[in-house]
Design a protein around this motif. Sequence first.
Motif, PDB file in Angstrom:
ATOM      1  N   UNK A 145       0.820  -1.212   0.000  1.00  0.00           N
ATOM      2  CA  UNK A 145       0.000   0.000   0.000  1.00  0.00           C
ATOM      3  C   UNK A 145       0.858   1.268   0.000  1.00  0.00           C
ATOM      4  N   UNK A 146       1.953   1.230  -0.734  1.00  0.00           N
ATOM      5  CA  UNK A 146       2.786   2.409  -0.879  1.00  0.00           C
ATOM      6  C   UNK A 146       3.716   2.689   0.277  1.00  0.00           C
ATOM      7  N   UNK A 147       3.828   1.767   1.223  1.00  0.00           N
ATOM      8  CA  UNK A 147       4.707   1.954   2.381  1.00  0.00           C
ATOM      9  C   UNK A 147       5.646   0.764   2.500  1.00  0.00           C
ATOM     10  N   UNK A 148       6.837   1.028   3.038  1.00  0.00           N
ATOM     11  CA  UNK A 148       7.809  -0.034   3.248  1.00  0.00           C
ATOM     12  C   UNK A 148       7.360  -0.924   4.405  1.00  0.00           C
ATOM     13  N   UNK A 149       7.422  -2.229   4.210  1.00  0.00           N
ATOM     14  CA  UNK A 149       6.931  -3.161   5.239  1.00  0.00           C
ATOM     15  C   UNK A 149       7.884  -3.193   6.432  1.00  0.00           C
ATOM     16  N   UNK A 150       9.168  -3.420   6.176  1.00  0.00           N
ATOM     17  CA  UNK A 150      10.173  -3.446   7.242  1.00  0.00           C
ATOM     18  C   UNK A 150      10.957  -2.140   7.193  1.00  0.00           C
ATOM     19  N   UNK A 151      10.697  -1.274   8.163  1.00  0.00           N
ATOM     20  CA  UNK A 151      11.326   0.042   8.164  1.00  0.00           C
ATOM     21  C   UNK A 151      12.692  -0.004   8.843  1.00  0.00           C
ATOM     22  N   UNK A 152      13.401   1.110   8.777  1.00  0.00           N
ATOM     23  CA  UNK A 152      14.695   1.280   9.423  1.00  0.00           C
ATOM     24  C   UNK A 152      14.783   2.731   9.896  1.00  0.00           C
ATOM     25  N   UNK A 153      15.762   3.084  10.726  1.00  0.00           N
ATOM     26  CA  UNK A 153      15.807   4.450  11.286  1.00  0.00           C
ATOM     27  C   UNK A 153      15.875   5.545  10.225  1.00  0.00           C
ATOM     28  N   UNK A 154      16.648   5.338   9.168  1.00  0.00           N
ATOM     29  CA  UNK A 154      16.763   6.375   8.140  1.00  0.00           C
ATOM     30  C   UNK A 154      15.454   6.515   7.375  1.00  0.00           C
ATOM     31  N   UNK A 155      14.806   5.379   7.080  1.00  0.00           N
ATOM     32  CA  UNK A 155      13.533   5.438   6.361  1.00  0.00           C
ATOM     33  C   UNK A 155      12.460   6.126   7.205  1.00  0.00           C
ATOM     34  N   UNK A 156      12.452   5.895   8.513  1.00  0.00           N
ATOM     35  CA  UNK A 156      11.456   6.525   9.383  1.00  0.00           C
ATOM     36  C   UNK A 156      11.556   8.047   9.330  1.00  0.00           C
ATOM     37  N   UNK A 157      12.783   8.563   9.319  1.00  0.00           N
ATOM     38  CA  UNK A 157      12.958  10.020   9.245  1.00  0.00           C
ATOM     39  C   UNK A 157      12.540  10.531   7.866  1.00  0.00           C
ATOM     40  N   UNK A 158      12.908   9.808   6.829  1.00  0.00           N
ATOM     41  CA  UNK A 158      12.533  10.239   5.481  1.00  0.00           C
ATOM     42  C   UNK A 158      11.030  10.173   5.272  1.00  0.00           C
ATOM     43  N   UNK A 159      10.372   9.243   5.939  1.00  0.00           N
ATOM     44  CA  UNK A 159       8.913   9.171   5.824  1.00  0.00           C
ATOM     45  C   UNK A 159       8.270  10.379   6.491  1.00  0.00           C
ATOM     46  N   UNK A 160       8.834  10.840   7.607  1.00  0.00           N
ATOM     47  CA  UNK A 160       8.319  12.064   8.232  1.00  0.00           C
ATOM     48  C   UNK A 160       8.496  13.260   7.307  1.00  0.00           C
ATOM     49  N   UNK A 161       9.648  13.309   6.625  1.00  0.00           N
ATOM     50  CA  UNK A 161       9.871  14.394   5.671  1.00  0.00           C
ATOM     51  C   UNK A 161       8.892  14.306   4.512  1.00  0.00           C
ATOM     52  N   UNK A 162       8.608  13.090   4.064  1.00  0.00           N
ATOM     53  CA  UNK A 162       7.654  12.907   2.972  1.00  0.00           C
ATOM     54  C   UNK A 162       6.240  13.285   3.402  1.00  0.00           C
ATOM     55  N   UNK A 163       5.925  13.120   4.672  1.00  0.00           N
ATOM     56  CA  UNK A 163       4.607  13.518   5.168  1.00  0.00           C
ATOM     57  C   UNK A 163       4.389  15.022   5.031  1.00  0.00           C
ATOM     58  N   UNK A 164       5.463  15.811   5.165  1.00  0.00           N
ATOM     59  CA  UNK A 164       5.337  17.258   4.957  1.00  0.00           C
ATOM     60  C   UNK A 164       5.008  17.570   3.503  1.00  0.00           C
ATOM     61  N   UNK A 165       5.545  16.763   2.582  1.00  0.00           N
ATOM     62  CA  UNK A 165       5.216  16.937   1.168  1.00  0.00           C
ATOM     63  C   UNK A 165       3.760  16.545   0.922  1.00  0.00           C
ATOM     64  N   UNK A 166       3.290  15.465   1.573  1.00  0.00           N
ATOM     65  CA  UNK A 166       1.900  15.040   1.439  1.00  0.00           C
ATOM     66  C   UNK A 166       0.936  16.111   1.934  1.00  0.00           C
ATOM     67  N   UNK A 167       1.319  16.851   2.982  1.00  0.00           N
ATOM     68  CA  UNK A 167       0.433  17.861   3.562  1.00  0.00           C
ATOM     69  C   UNK A 167       0.125  18.973   2.569  1.00  0.00           C
ATOM     70  N   UNK A 168       1.140  19.414   1.841  1.00  0.00           N
ATOM     71  CA  UNK A 168       0.923  20.506   0.893  1.00  0.00           C
ATOM     72  C   UNK A 168       0.517  21.779   1.607  1.00  0.00           C
ATOM     73  N   UNK A 169      -0.624  22.328   1.201  1.00  0.00           N
ATOM     74  CA  UNK A 169      -1.128  23.570   1.811  1.00  0.00           C
ATOM     75  C   UNK A 169      -2.146  23.318   2.916  1.00  0.00           C
ATOM     76  N   UNK A 170      -2.327  22.079   3.327  1.00  0.00           N
ATOM     77  CA  UNK A 170      -3.320  21.777   4.356  1.00  0.00           C
ATOM     78  C   UNK A 170      -2.756  22.007   5.753  1.00  0.00           C
ATOM     79  N   UNK A 171      -3.652  22.181   6.709  1.00  0.00           N
ATOM     80  CA  UNK A 171      -3.304  22.362   8.130  1.00  0.00           C
ATOM     81  C   UNK A 171      -2.320  23.510   8.338  1.00  0.00           C
ATOM     82  N   UNK A 172      -2.605  24.630   7.705  1.00  0.00           N
ATOM     83  CA  UNK A 172      -1.728  25.803   7.854  1.00  0.00           C
ATOM     84  C   UNK A 172      -2.328  26.885   8.734  1.00  0.00           C
ATOM     85  N   UNK A 173      -3.532  26.639   9.281  1.00  0.00           N
ATOM     86  CA  UNK A 173      -4.203  27.680  10.051  1.00  0.00           C
ATOM     87  C   UNK A 173      -3.482  27.973  11.361  1.00  0.00           C
ATOM     88  N   UNK A 174      -2.936  26.954  11.983  1.00  0.00           N
ATOM     89  CA  UNK A 174      -2.278  27.150  13.278  1.00  0.00           C
ATOM     90  C   UNK A 174      -0.782  27.374  13.185  1.00  0.00           C
TER      91      UNK A 174
END
Length: 420
Positions: free
Chosen positions: A357-386
């Motif tokens: 489903x578009x996610x790595x099954x067995x993660x690692x420390x570097x992938x976990x950080x990169x996934x957090x960075x990718x989540x910021x890209x997924x957000x785009x212009x959303x949740x900017x009110x606060x």
Amino acid sequence: MRLFESSKLSLFKFKASLLSSQVTPFGPFNSFVQKRWLKPVISARTRLEDRTRDSKLDKLTTHLKKLDIILKLHDLMSSRKRGPFVSLQLMSRWRNLVGLNVGIGAFVHKYPHIFEVFMHPARRSLCCRIGKKMRGLIEEEAMAMKQWEFEVVHRVKKLLMMSVSGTLHVHALRLVRKEFGLPEDFRESILGKYSKDFRLIDLEVVELISRDENLDVAEVEKWREKEFREKWLSEFETKYAFPINFPTGYEIQAGFRDKLKNWQRLPYVKPYDRKEIVSIRTCGGIERYEKRAVGILHEFLSLSVEKIVEVERLAHFRKDFAMVVNVRELILKHPGIFYISTRRNTQTVFLREAYSKGCLIESNPIYDVRRKTLDLVFLGCRNTRGMPAPEEIKAFKVDGDVKMDGDWVIPMLENLDNGS
């Protein structure tokens, strides 16, 4: 005139006779006449166009390319010595460097969680800098690389063990530096630091000093052992098998299952075996040779951080791994093992078994950080009110002048009697 008309009529009758000789009329005596049809040409290009698409992996590739552009912009911005921010006018000159198809202003405003756009207090022009969240994640990734250093050393040693001569070009490792979690200064921090394991030849080739027999087990062999133990399959079925996971909607043709079963049982030289490479001219040599190349590609992707590598970068390892094959065509022949995504004009190969489903099954420390960075890209212009407003730039004195922490230096006059 009559002579001209008669010659014209004879020419017309000659053309009609030619057409009638080419077209075979229907009848009881000519129904057995066979017509030759040209067979469709099957090549790597046709396989690439006719492949079954995986929308989730294609979507992931699109966001990864956007993240790659953002990281390139960060590198260019951090290389500026005058401050941690850059004017948008200067950033517009970097479009071709980072591979942007849209204006830099439109791209920056798409990601307010990553970029901070503000008005410069002195020049009154728009400037941009990397946001606090993004800076924190970049620092966190650098820390994760340091903590994962011992594992990275093992992966580089396994790459050298797969090489026929035990050597690799430093330039090839530099191209896949991000994919394998190597730091930017890996020549000194990894290759130079672990001198007991690596030796540099002419500063451009790295050689493995001694093989580690504890590392000569491929990732697919661990899967085979698990299948043999949990599913009670015979050794004949699992000894040379690969995990197969076809994309949704893949059409299985008649006789394909039997061919796949025979290919799974086909013996081959494993990636870390020091046996001689099978000659193509021997009986079944082509199939065994290609299966050895599949095993090397499978292990290469398994050793990467995100199980993703660009196809063009694999070409730099063909000679060292003795893979004299068309890598892209080989990948397209095995859609149950690999998947090629062609989003944003690049060909990226995924290891299918590693993703769900578009996610790595067995993660690692570097992938976990990169996934957090990718989540910021997924957000785009959303949740900017606060989100807090960007902080103002503070000036500081340098040699009697007031220097703005940016691209401009504004001298301050000592005598302001005239108010100018």
